[in-house]
Design a protein around this motif. Structure first.
Motif, PDB file in Angstrom:
ATOM      1  N   LEU A 277      93.810  30.379  36.701  1.00 16.38           N
ATOM      2  CA  LEU A 277      95.091  30.560  36.005  1.00 16.38           C
ATOM      3  C   LEU A 277      96.212  30.879  36.992  1.00 16.38           C
ATOM      4  CD1 LEU A 277      93.932  32.630  32.891  1.00 16.38           C
ATOM      5  CD2 LEU A 277      94.717  30.253  32.916  1.00 16.38           C
ATOM      6  N   VAL A 278      95.897  31.757  37.960  1.00 14.11           N
ATOM      7  CA  VAL A 278      96.907  32.129  38.961  1.00 14.11           C
ATOM      8  C   VAL A 278      97.326  30.912  39.772  1.00 14.11           C
ATOM      9  CG1 VAL A 278      97.290  33.434  41.090  1.00 14.11           C
ATOM     10  CG2 VAL A 278      96.239  34.548  39.106  1.00 14.11           C
ATOM     11  N   GLN A 279      96.319  30.137  40.188  1.00 14.33           N
ATOM     12  CA  GLN A 279      96.611  28.988  41.038  1.00 14.33           C
ATOM     13  C   GLN A 279      97.446  27.927  40.329  1.00 14.33           C
ATOM     14  OE1 GLN A 279      95.886  30.467  44.090  1.00 14.33           O
ATOM     15  NE2 GLN A 279      95.476  28.334  44.620  1.00 14.33           N
ATOM     16  N   HIS A 280      97.274  27.784  39.028  1.00 19.43           N
ATOM     17  CA  HIS A 280      97.963  26.722  38.290  1.00 19.43           C
ATOM     18  C   HIS A 280      99.153  27.223  37.474  1.00 19.43           C
ATOM     19  CE1 HIS A 280      93.989  24.931  39.161  1.00 19.43           C
ATOM     20  NE2 HIS A 280      94.670  23.795  39.232  1.00 19.43           N
ATOM     21  N   CYS A 286     102.161  37.462  42.562  1.00 21.58           N
ATOM     22  CA  CYS A 286     101.832  38.008  43.882  1.00 21.58           C
ATOM     23  C   CYS A 286     101.273  39.411  43.745  1.00 21.58           C
ATOM     24  CB  CYS A 286     103.084  38.026  44.772  1.00 21.58           C
ATOM     25  SG  CYS A 286     104.323  39.243  44.241  1.00 21.58           S
ATOM     26  N   THR A 287     100.671  39.875  44.830  1.00 20.94           N
ATOM     27  CA  THR A 287     100.257  41.270  44.925  1.00 20.94           C
ATOM     28  C   THR A 287     100.891  41.843  46.188  1.00 20.94           C
ATOM     29  OG1 THR A 287      98.242  40.752  46.162  1.00 20.94           O
ATOM     30  CG2 THR A 287      98.057  40.842  43.760  1.00 20.94           C
ATOM     31  N   HIS A 288     101.191  43.146  46.143  1.00 23.67           N
ATOM     32  CA  HIS A 288     101.772  43.809  47.315  1.00 23.67           C
ATOM     33  C   HIS A 288     101.354  45.266  47.318  1.00 23.67           C
ATOM     34  CE1 HIS A 288     104.795  46.003  44.912  1.00 23.67           C
ATOM     35  NE2 HIS A 288     104.907  44.885  44.189  1.00 23.67           N
ATOM     36  N   ASP A 289     101.454  45.906  48.484  1.00 20.60           N
ATOM     37  CA  ASP A 289     101.136  47.333  48.560  1.00 20.60           C
ATOM     38  C   ASP A 289     102.364  48.129  48.160  1.00 20.60           C
ATOM     39  OD1 ASP A 289     102.851  47.388  50.746  1.00 20.60           O
ATOM     40  OD2 ASP A 289     101.208  47.344  52.220  1.00 20.60           O
ATOM     41  N   LEU A 290     102.234  49.468  48.179  1.00 18.56           N
ATOM     42  CA  LEU A 290     103.333  50.309  47.713  1.00 18.56           C
ATOM     43  C   LEU A 290     104.541  50.275  48.638  1.00 18.56           C
ATOM     44  CD1 LEU A 290     101.385  53.399  46.333  1.00 18.56           C
ATOM     45  CD2 LEU A 290     102.596  51.628  45.026  1.00 18.56           C
ATOM     46  N   ASN A 298     100.630  32.993  44.869  1.00 14.81           N
ATOM     47  CA  ASN A 298     100.107  31.746  44.312  1.00 14.81           C
ATOM     48  C   ASN A 298     101.020  30.577  44.709  1.00 14.81           C
ATOM     49  OD1 ASN A 298     102.315  32.293  42.676  1.00 14.81           O
ATOM     50  ND2 ASN A 298     101.307  31.571  40.795  1.00 14.81           N
ATOM     51  N   PRO A 299     100.592  29.357  44.456  1.00 20.33           N
ATOM     52  CA  PRO A 299     101.417  28.199  44.842  1.00 20.33           C
ATOM     53  C   PRO A 299     102.828  28.225  44.255  1.00 20.33           C
ATOM     54  CG  PRO A 299      99.187  27.495  44.348  1.00 20.33           C
ATOM     55  CD  PRO A 299      99.262  28.948  43.974  1.00 20.33           C
ATOM     56  N   ALA A 300     102.953  28.754  43.030  1.00 21.73           N
ATOM     57  CA  ALA A 300     104.286  28.800  42.415  1.00 21.73           C
ATOM     58  C   ALA A 300     105.242  29.665  43.219  1.00 21.73           C
ATOM     59  CB  ALA A 300     104.185  29.324  40.985  1.00 21.73           C
TER      60      ALA A 300
END
Length: 369
Positions: A277-280, A286-290, A298-300
């Motif tokens: 789902l994330v890829q499409h 996205c994920t990030h630290d604090l 992801n590609p988007a």
């Protein structure tokens, strides 16, 4: 015997001189000897009724009986008490039948044989002591095995035992429940019939190797039950040794991992679905630290921002904001730390300088989840 328990004997002989001779010889070996002297049937009955005897020494020829009758009387009342015959009747016709009936030893009344009486008494007592120890050990083992059997029968874990060659000799009810096989059918190598065909070679090879090398056996495999259902198990077995350190068999357990295996498969499928789902997705994910350092995109995210994935993973979330909006990052971080999530709008700037208003919906993920 010890000071707390002096040797207590029953001395049966019609001749007072012979009784004194026997006591003198025995006291050289047992200084604290306590003796009850018997010269008639009534005295024998009283002594046997009183008990507390460690040893009986009897003549063979008595005016009122004989040594074999005394032996039988003692064995009938006190079967653990050894009997030594001290007699002038020295022939095999007397000795052999008496020994067959349980006589501890046979000593001839003569000066050259007198030293044998205390030796015979000591040997008889030591044999009896060893016999009692062996019987106690056997009783303790039986009690231990009964306790083990009782625990095994109600154990929530599958339990099995084998002989030294690895052939199964016992499985408990829980083992049968997990494997879907009757206990009688599991004996020997019958348990292999319950193992999934695709796992049999691996399980057999591992088990044979462990038995050959006398090692601990550990294996994760499947049972296929008669109804077609599959049970995942973790099997473990350790060698059992006797007092001499020799391996006499193995005892092992099987733990049902079916629910855990199903949960792992469900989680794996869920993670694969999430990644798909994330890829499409057409949304920037996205994920990030604090501190705002980007950890995954992801590609988007590359399409929307204009940066490559490699570039994004070296950037900070602030770098994606328009210059005038970057000071809002601290407020965003405080909100997500305080409430565990943050929602709102932000002004982003792409690689080519284009401005975009993006709606965000972020949540805090902890180390445990």
């Amino acid at each position: 015997m010890t000071a707390s328990h002096p040797l207590c004997i029953l001395l049966i002989d019609d001749n007072p001189d012979d009784r004194e001779l026997a006591l003198r010889a025995l006291r050289r070996e047992f200084p604290d000897l306590r003796a009850t002297e018997v010269i008639d049937p009534a005295g024998l009955d009283r002594a046997l009724a009183a008990g507390g005897l460690d040893l009986v020494v009897t003549d063979y020829r008595l005016r009122w009986s004989d040594g074999l009758a005394v032996l039988r009387a003692v064995q009938a009342r006190w079967p653990r008490c050894p009997v030594v015959m001290f007699t002038g009747t020295g022939n095999e016709e007397v000795a052999v039948p008496a020994m067959k009936e349980g006589l501890a030893d046979y000593v001839i009344k003569s000066p050259q044989h007198m030293h044998r009486l205390p030796q015979a008494a000591r040997a008889a007592l030591e044999r009896q002591h060893l016999l009692q120890e062996r019987e106690q050990a056997v009783a303790a083992r039986r009690e231990s095995e009964a306790h083990y059997q009782a625990l095994a029968e109600i154990s929530p874990v599958g339990i099995f035992r084998t002989d030294a060659q690895g052939a199964t000799t016992y499985v408990n009810p829980r083992w049968c429940e997990i494997a879907g096989l009757a206990a009688s059918a599991a004996l020997g190598d019958g348990w292999l019939r319950a193992v999934h065909p695709d796992d049999r070679a691996l399980v057999t090879t591992g088990w044979d190797t462990a038995v050959h090398k006398q090692h601990i056996s550990t294996a994760r495999y499947r049972f296929r039950r008669p109804d077609g259902t599959i049970a995942w198990v973790m099997g473990q077995a350790v060698p059992e040794t006797n007092a001499a350190g020799q391996i006499v068999g193995y005892v092992g357990t099987i733990t049902d991992l079916t629910e855990r295996q199903q949960a792992e498969e469900t989680l794996r499928e869920s993670e694969e679905l999430y990644r798909d789902l994330v890829q499409h997705s057409h949304d920037l994910i996205c994920t990030h630290d604090l501190d705002g350092n980007l950890l995954s995109v992801n590609p988007a995210a590359t399409e929307i921002s204009g940066y490559t994935e490699v570039e994004l993973l070296t950037m900070n979330l602030r770098d994606l904001l328009a210059p005038e909006a970057r000071d809002l990052f601290e407020a965003y971080r405080t909100e997500i730390q305080t409430h565990g999530q943050a929602q709102g709008l932000l002004l982003a700037q792409t690689k080519n300088g284009a401005r975009r208003i993006l709606e965000y919906d972020n949540s805090l993920r902890t180390a445990g989840g």
